[in-house]
Design a protein around this motif. Structure first.
Motif, PDB file in Angstrom:
ATOM      1  N   GLU A  30       0.825  -1.214   0.000  1.00 32.67           N
ATOM      2  CA  GLU A  30       0.000   0.000   0.000  1.00 32.67           C
ATOM      3  C   GLU A  30       0.859   1.264   0.000  1.00 32.67           C
ATOM      4  O   GLU A  30       0.502   2.278  -0.616  1.00 32.67           O
ATOM      5  CB  GLU A  30      -0.931   0.014   1.206  1.00 32.67           C
ATOM      6  CG  GLU A  30      -2.023  -1.030   1.194  1.00 32.67           C
ATOM      7  CD  GLU A  30      -1.579  -2.358   1.814  1.00 32.67           C
ATOM      8  OE1 GLU A  30      -0.348  -2.546   1.975  1.00 32.67           O
ATOM      9  OE2 GLU A  30      -2.443  -3.184   2.133  1.00 32.67           O
ATOM     10  N   GLY A  31       2.016   1.205   0.687  1.00 27.87           N
ATOM     11  CA  GLY A  31       2.877   2.368   0.824  1.00 27.87           C
ATOM     12  C   GLY A  31       3.350   2.930  -0.518  1.00 27.87           C
ATOM     13  O   GLY A  31       3.734   4.099  -0.605  1.00 27.87           O
ATOM     14  N   LEU A  32       3.309   2.122  -1.545  1.00 29.05           N
ATOM     15  CA  LEU A  32       3.733   2.611  -2.867  1.00 29.05           C
ATOM     16  C   LEU A  32       2.809   3.713  -3.386  1.00 29.05           C
ATOM     17  O   LEU A  32       3.203   4.499  -4.244  1.00 29.05           O
ATOM     18  CB  LEU A  32       3.760   1.461  -3.878  1.00 29.05           C
ATOM     19  CG  LEU A  32       4.838   0.391  -3.633  1.00 29.05           C
ATOM     20  CD1 LEU A  32       4.672  -0.772  -4.600  1.00 29.05           C
ATOM     21  CD2 LEU A  32       6.230   1.015  -3.786  1.00 29.05           C
ATOM     22  N   LEU A  33       1.599   3.757  -2.836  1.00 28.67           N
ATOM     23  CA  LEU A  33       0.658   4.797  -3.280  1.00 28.67           C
ATOM     24  C   LEU A  33       1.075   6.187  -2.803  1.00 28.67           C
ATOM     25  O   LEU A  33       0.570   7.196  -3.275  1.00 28.67           O
ATOM     26  CB  LEU A  33      -0.748   4.483  -2.743  1.00 28.67           C
ATOM     27  CG  LEU A  33      -1.463   3.312  -3.420  1.00 28.67           C
ATOM     28  CD1 LEU A  33      -2.763   3.009  -2.689  1.00 28.67           C
ATOM     29  CD2 LEU A  33      -1.754   3.658  -4.877  1.00 28.67           C
ATOM     30  N   ILE A  34       1.990   6.213  -1.848  1.00 33.55           N
ATOM     31  CA  ILE A  34       2.385   7.518  -1.290  1.00 33.55           C
ATOM     32  C   ILE A  34       3.036   8.395  -2.366  1.00 33.55           C
ATOM     33  O   ILE A  34       2.829   9.604  -2.383  1.00 33.55           O
ATOM     34  CB  ILE A  34       3.320   7.317  -0.080  1.00 33.55           C
ATOM     35  CG1 ILE A  34       2.471   6.785   1.085  1.00 33.55           C
ATOM     36  CG2 ILE A  34       3.979   8.624   0.324  1.00 33.55           C
ATOM     37  CD1 ILE A  34       3.273   6.429   2.312  1.00 33.55           C
ATOM     38  N   LEU A  35       3.796   7.788  -3.277  1.00 31.86           N
ATOM     39  CA  LEU A  35       4.470   8.609  -4.298  1.00 31.86           C
ATOM     40  C   LEU A  35       3.493   9.325  -5.236  1.00 31.86           C
ATOM     41  O   LEU A  35       3.582  10.548  -5.395  1.00 31.86           O
ATOM     42  CB  LEU A  35       5.471   7.768  -5.086  1.00 31.86           C
ATOM     43  CG  LEU A  35       6.843   7.624  -4.427  1.00 31.86           C
ATOM     44  CD1 LEU A  35       7.837   7.053  -5.422  1.00 31.86           C
ATOM     45  CD2 LEU A  35       7.362   8.954  -3.891  1.00 31.86           C
ATOM     46  N   PRO A  36       2.554   8.594  -5.863  1.00 28.04           N
ATOM     47  CA  PRO A  36       1.570   9.345  -6.665  1.00 28.04           C
ATOM     48  C   PRO A  36       0.798  10.363  -5.828  1.00 28.04           C
ATOM     49  O   PRO A  36       0.495  11.463  -6.304  1.00 28.04           O
ATOM     50  CB  PRO A  36       0.641   8.268  -7.227  1.00 28.04           C
ATOM     51  CG  PRO A  36       1.020   6.988  -6.580  1.00 28.04           C
ATOM     52  CD  PRO A  36       2.389   7.138  -6.010  1.00 28.04           C
ATOM     53  N   LEU A  37       0.535   9.991  -4.586  1.00 25.22           N
ATOM     54  CA  LEU A  37      -0.168  10.930  -3.710  1.00 25.22           C
ATOM     55  C   LEU A  37       0.661  12.198  -3.499  1.00 25.22           C
ATOM     56  O   LEU A  37       0.132  13.315  -3.481  1.00 25.22           O
ATOM     57  CB  LEU A  37      -0.452  10.256  -2.357  1.00 25.22           C
ATOM     58  CG  LEU A  37      -1.176  11.111  -1.323  1.00 25.22           C
ATOM     59  CD1 LEU A  37      -2.556  11.522  -1.828  1.00 25.22           C
ATOM     60  CD2 LEU A  37      -1.293  10.370   0.005  1.00 25.22           C
ATOM     61  N   ALA A  70      -1.178  20.575  -5.576  1.00 22.02           N
ATOM     62  CA  ALA A  70      -2.128  21.443  -4.878  1.00 22.02           C
ATOM     63  C   ALA A  70      -1.401  22.546  -4.113  1.00 22.02           C
ATOM     64  O   ALA A  70      -1.737  23.734  -4.231  1.00 22.02           O
ATOM     65  CB  ALA A  70      -2.993  20.607  -3.930  1.00 22.02           C
ATOM     66  N   PHE A  71      -0.380  22.172  -3.352  1.00 26.35           N
ATOM     67  CA  PHE A  71       0.343  23.176  -2.552  1.00 26.35           C
ATOM     68  C   PHE A  71       1.157  24.113  -3.450  1.00 26.35           C
ATOM     69  O   PHE A  71       1.276  25.308  -3.157  1.00 26.35           O
ATOM     70  CB  PHE A  71       1.249  22.494  -1.526  1.00 26.35           C
ATOM     71  CG  PHE A  71       0.487  21.893  -0.385  1.00 26.35           C
ATOM     72  CD1 PHE A  71      -0.247  22.705   0.474  1.00 26.35           C
ATOM     73  CD2 PHE A  71       0.487  20.523  -0.162  1.00 26.35           C
ATOM     74  CE1 PHE A  71      -0.966  22.160   1.532  1.00 26.35           C
ATOM     75  CE2 PHE A  71      -0.229  19.965   0.885  1.00 26.35           C
ATOM     76  CZ  PHE A  71      -0.961  20.786   1.738  1.00 26.35           C
ATOM     77  N   ALA A  72       1.709  23.596  -4.530  1.00 24.10           N
ATOM     78  CA  ALA A  72       2.459  24.451  -5.450  1.00 24.10           C
ATOM     79  C   ALA A  72       1.525  25.463  -6.113  1.00 24.10           C
ATOM     80  O   ALA A  72       1.891  26.617  -6.336  1.00 24.10           O
ATOM     81  CB  ALA A  72       3.160  23.607  -6.502  1.00 24.10           C
ATOM     82  N   TYR A  78     -11.008  16.098  -2.322  1.00 23.15           N
ATOM     83  CA  TYR A  78     -10.726  17.434  -1.793  1.00 23.15           C
ATOM     84  C   TYR A  78      -9.453  17.992  -2.431  1.00 23.15           C
ATOM     85  O   TYR A  78      -9.428  19.129  -2.907  1.00 23.15           O
ATOM     86  CB  TYR A  78     -10.566  17.386  -0.268  1.00 23.15           C
ATOM     87  CG  TYR A  78     -10.181  18.734   0.318  1.00 23.15           C
ATOM     88  CD1 TYR A  78     -11.136  19.554   0.921  1.00 23.15           C
ATOM     89  CD2 TYR A  78      -8.867  19.206   0.234  1.00 23.15           C
ATOM     90  CE1 TYR A  78     -10.787  20.791   1.447  1.00 23.15           C
ATOM     91  CE2 TYR A  78      -8.506  20.438   0.750  1.00 23.15           C
ATOM     92  CZ  TYR A  78      -9.471  21.223   1.354  1.00 23.15           C
ATOM     93  OH  TYR A  78      -9.116  22.458   1.844  1.00 23.15           O
ATOM     94  N   LEU A  79      -8.395  17.191  -2.457  1.00 24.62           N
ATOM     95  CA  LEU A  79      -7.114  17.669  -2.998  1.00 24.62           C
ATOM     96  C   LEU A  79      -7.233  17.995  -4.491  1.00 24.62           C
ATOM     97  O   LEU A  79      -6.661  18.981  -4.971  1.00 24.62           O
ATOM     98  CB  LEU A  79      -6.019  16.626  -2.786  1.00 24.62           C
ATOM     99  CG  LEU A  79      -5.613  16.380  -1.332  1.00 24.62           C
ATOM    100  CD1 LEU A  79      -4.548  15.285  -1.266  1.00 24.62           C
ATOM    101  CD2 LEU A  79      -5.087  17.660  -0.687  1.00 24.62           C
ATOM    102  N   VAL A  80      -7.978  17.179  -5.204  1.00 23.21           N
ATOM    103  CA  VAL A  80      -8.138  17.419  -6.640  1.00 23.21           C
ATOM    104  C   VAL A  80      -8.916  18.721  -6.868  1.00 23.21           C
ATOM    105  O   VAL A  80      -8.513  19.567  -7.680  1.00 23.21           O
ATOM    106  CB  VAL A  80      -8.840  16.222  -7.322  1.00 23.21           C
ATOM    107  CG1 VAL A  80      -9.187  16.554  -8.763  1.00 23.21           C
ATOM    108  CG2 VAL A  80      -7.951  14.992  -7.259  1.00 23.21           C
ATOM    109  N   VAL A  81     -10.002  18.891  -6.124  1.00 21.78           N
ATOM    110  CA  VAL A  81     -10.797  20.118  -6.279  1.00 21.78           C
ATOM    111  C   VAL A  81      -9.964  21.340  -5.905  1.00 21.78           C
ATOM    112  O   VAL A  81     -10.022  22.384  -6.565  1.00 21.78           O
ATOM    113  CB  VAL A  81     -12.081  20.044  -5.410  1.00 21.78           C
ATOM    114  CG1 VAL A  81     -12.776  21.398  -5.352  1.00 21.78           C
ATOM    115  CG2 VAL A  81     -13.012  18.980  -5.961  1.00 21.78           C
TER     116      VAL A  81
END
Lengths: 308, 263
Positions: free
Chosen positions: B147-154, B161-163, B241-244
């Protein structure tokens, strides 16, 4: 007439910033293969004009074609941007990259593949005599070298039109002459150049034709030598600390002149006789006879008051 | 599709991105250090120092060691910082002091290409920092796989979003010192109260509502679930939320930058 006879065609070009009018409906055409100058004091509207030409600023009014393309449309503007080279006023080289990298990265913005970019970059470094400094960080370059590199950068896409916004402002005389020589070399190769400057010597030396602007309008347009002949005559007698007798003499003879108070400029075409007369009878604090220059035209047309 | 010109981006944004990669590569040895050392310091200070006082933390009805609780949050904080600081201080220096954008505008690039390239670069920095930190945290056994591999795309989605919002601030601040304001009012509160170092439930109800309005809270929720291998459909709301957030602030950054730079 083919559309490409002119590299720049401005028709009633306007630029306003809020209530301030920087460019007030000017029209001019720069021919292919010539060096066309835009002269004027600070705030005359030179940079505003040139920024519209290279697509930095949108037009407030009028029409503008560069290399035959309408620059008000985004698609054609992009085409124009591929074919022009711009030397902006600031030395906005990339301080985080080396000399060579500056050229290579810029080449990538023009879609040049890496090997071709490297090849052109090295050739240009040779042209500006910087090939031995290709790995130097930008902050270590002198102002003159930076300026030459900005010129090289503007040539990376082998532009059809080179746009130079005050290319030698702030340079020492050596660097200025170095740059002029390179620009003359480019002119000889037939590249079209658009140049703004407030150095009259520069304009007289480089420009085939020019306009003098002030307050957003064009005052005159023509070839430098024609402008000098028409507006300043052949020669000028400059008399320091003129007396009343000289003023009376000038008035009686109906000579074209400018009275600056502490100095009088007399514009003349029959130099020797008049000069002898003036220097023998009216010269108290030095007087000189010299050839009229573009600077005389410029000051005559735009006035002698300080700007900004 | 009829996109207004001020929002049109061409593939050329990649050239701006590549320029930033090239500069980053010159200093990568130094740039690698903070994401490498920071998690070590945090784990040492908060994990081992503080956890003797705190003990285990209750998370979704489970008792979780404190170090494991904060580990995913550390990744999220790195995503936020790397992306946000890149498009605030980093982009501002390039725009205002180095005049890099002006030079780029005299090439076939349009402003939208430049700003998109900068924002994607900010997101890329978030990915790089996250990847390095994740290696360290994995060595401590604090991330569960696969599951931890999802952290990179996340980290890319969060970084984007922050940029984007960072670039909005860059477009409106008059002076570089004024970034203190969004950092003090926006970034630091998220860092402290976004469910990072203690569970949100310990906050008063009104503060929880405020926290849920902020992006980091949602990101931490996602990363923690991923890190613990507890994927469930409800997480999609946080992702949404992050996408919006990006869908709102990315175009706003383009529009505001155009207002600022194109005169």
């Amino acid at each position: 007439m083919t559309p490409m006879e002119y590299v720049v065609e401005a028709e009633n070009l306007q630029k306003t910033f809020g209530a301030f009018t920087a460019v007030d409906g000017i029209s001019f055409r720069a021919r292919r293969g010539e060096c066309f100058g835009i002269l004027g004091p600070n705030g005359a509207g030179k940079t505003s004009t040139i920024r519209m030409i290279y697509g930095f600023s949108p037009l407030s009014g009028g029409s503008l074609h560069v290399l035959g393309e309408d620059v008000t449309r985004r698609r054609t503007l992009r085409k124009v941007k591929y074919r022009i080279g711009v030397c902006q006023q600031d030395n906005n080289l990339d301080p985080e990259l080396s000399v060579l990298q500056n050229l290579e990265v810029f080449a990538s913005y023009f879609d040049l593949a890496a090997p071709q970019a490297a090849e052109r970059a090295l050739a240009l470094l040779q042209f500006i005599a910087l090939e031995n400094r290709k790995d130097t960080p930008i902050p270590e370059l002198s102002g003159g070298l930076m300026r030459r590199l900005v010129l090289a950068r503007a040539l990376i896409n082998e532009p059809d039109l080179l746009i130079l916004d005050e290319p030698t402002t702030g340079l020492d005389p050596q660097s200025r002459h170095q740059l002029w020589e390179r620009l003359e070399g480019l002119r000889a190769r037939g590249i079209s150049i658009l140049l703004t400057t407030h150095y009259m010597e520069e304009a007289a030396r480089l420009c085939d034709r020019l306009i003098i602007m002030d307050h957003g309008r064009i005052l005159v347009e023509g070839r430098p030598q024609d402008l000098i002949r028409d507006h300043a005559g052949k020669d000028i007698i400059e008399v320091g600390d003129p007396g009343e007798e000289l003023r009376a003499f000038v008035r009686d003879r109906g000579l074209r002149h400018d009275d600056l108070g502490h100095r009088i400029l007399i514009y003349c075409d029959e130099r020797d006789q008049l000069y002898r007369e003036v220097s023998e009878h009216y010269c108290r604090d030095g007087c000189i006879l010299r050839t009229a220059t573009l600077e005389d035209v410029f000051l005559k047309l735009t006035g002698r008051e300080l700007r900004e | 599709m009829n996109v207004p010109p001020g929002l049109r981006i061409s593939h050329r944004f990649l050239r701006v991105w590549r320029r930033n990669v090239q500069v980053y590569r010159k200093t990568w040895r130094v740039s690698f250090l903070p994401p490498l050392l920071e998690p070590l310091l945090y784990i040492l200070a908060f994990g081992y120092g503080l956890s003797t006082l705190v003990g285990d933390v209750a998370w979704r009805g489970e008792a979780v060691p404190y170090v494991a609780f904060i580990a995913p949050a550390l990744l999220c904080i790195a995503m936020m910082y790397n992306a946000f600081f890149e498009t605030t201080y980093g982009s501002f220096v390039r725009m205002y002091y180095q005049k890099t954008f002006d030079a780029m505008l005299a090439t076939p690039l349009f402003l939208e290409d430049i700003i998109a390239g900068e924002i994607v670069w900010g997101a890329t920095k978030a990915v790089i920092a996250t990847a390095i930190m994740q290696v360290i945290l994995t060595l401590f056994g604090l991330i569960r796989y696969p599951e931890g591999l999802l952290i990179l795309p996340l980290s890319f989605i969060a970084g984007f979003a922050f940029a984007s919002i960072g670039m909005v601030f860059t477009a409106v601040v008059k002076h570089i010192d004024l970034f203190n304001l969004p950092i003090f009012l926006f970034v630091t509160p998220m860092f402290l109260f976004g469910g990072t170092f203690f569970p949100l439930e310990t906050l008063p109800a009104w503060a929880q509502v405020v926290a849920w309005c902020l992006p980091l809270t949602h990101l931490v929720e996602l990363a923690r679930a991923v890190g613990f291998g507890r994927l469930e459909p409800a997480l999609l709301w946080h992702l949404l939320y992050l996408v919006v957030f990006s869908v709102l602030f990315f175009p706003l950054a383009l529009v505001k930058m155009r207002t600022r730079l194109i005169k």
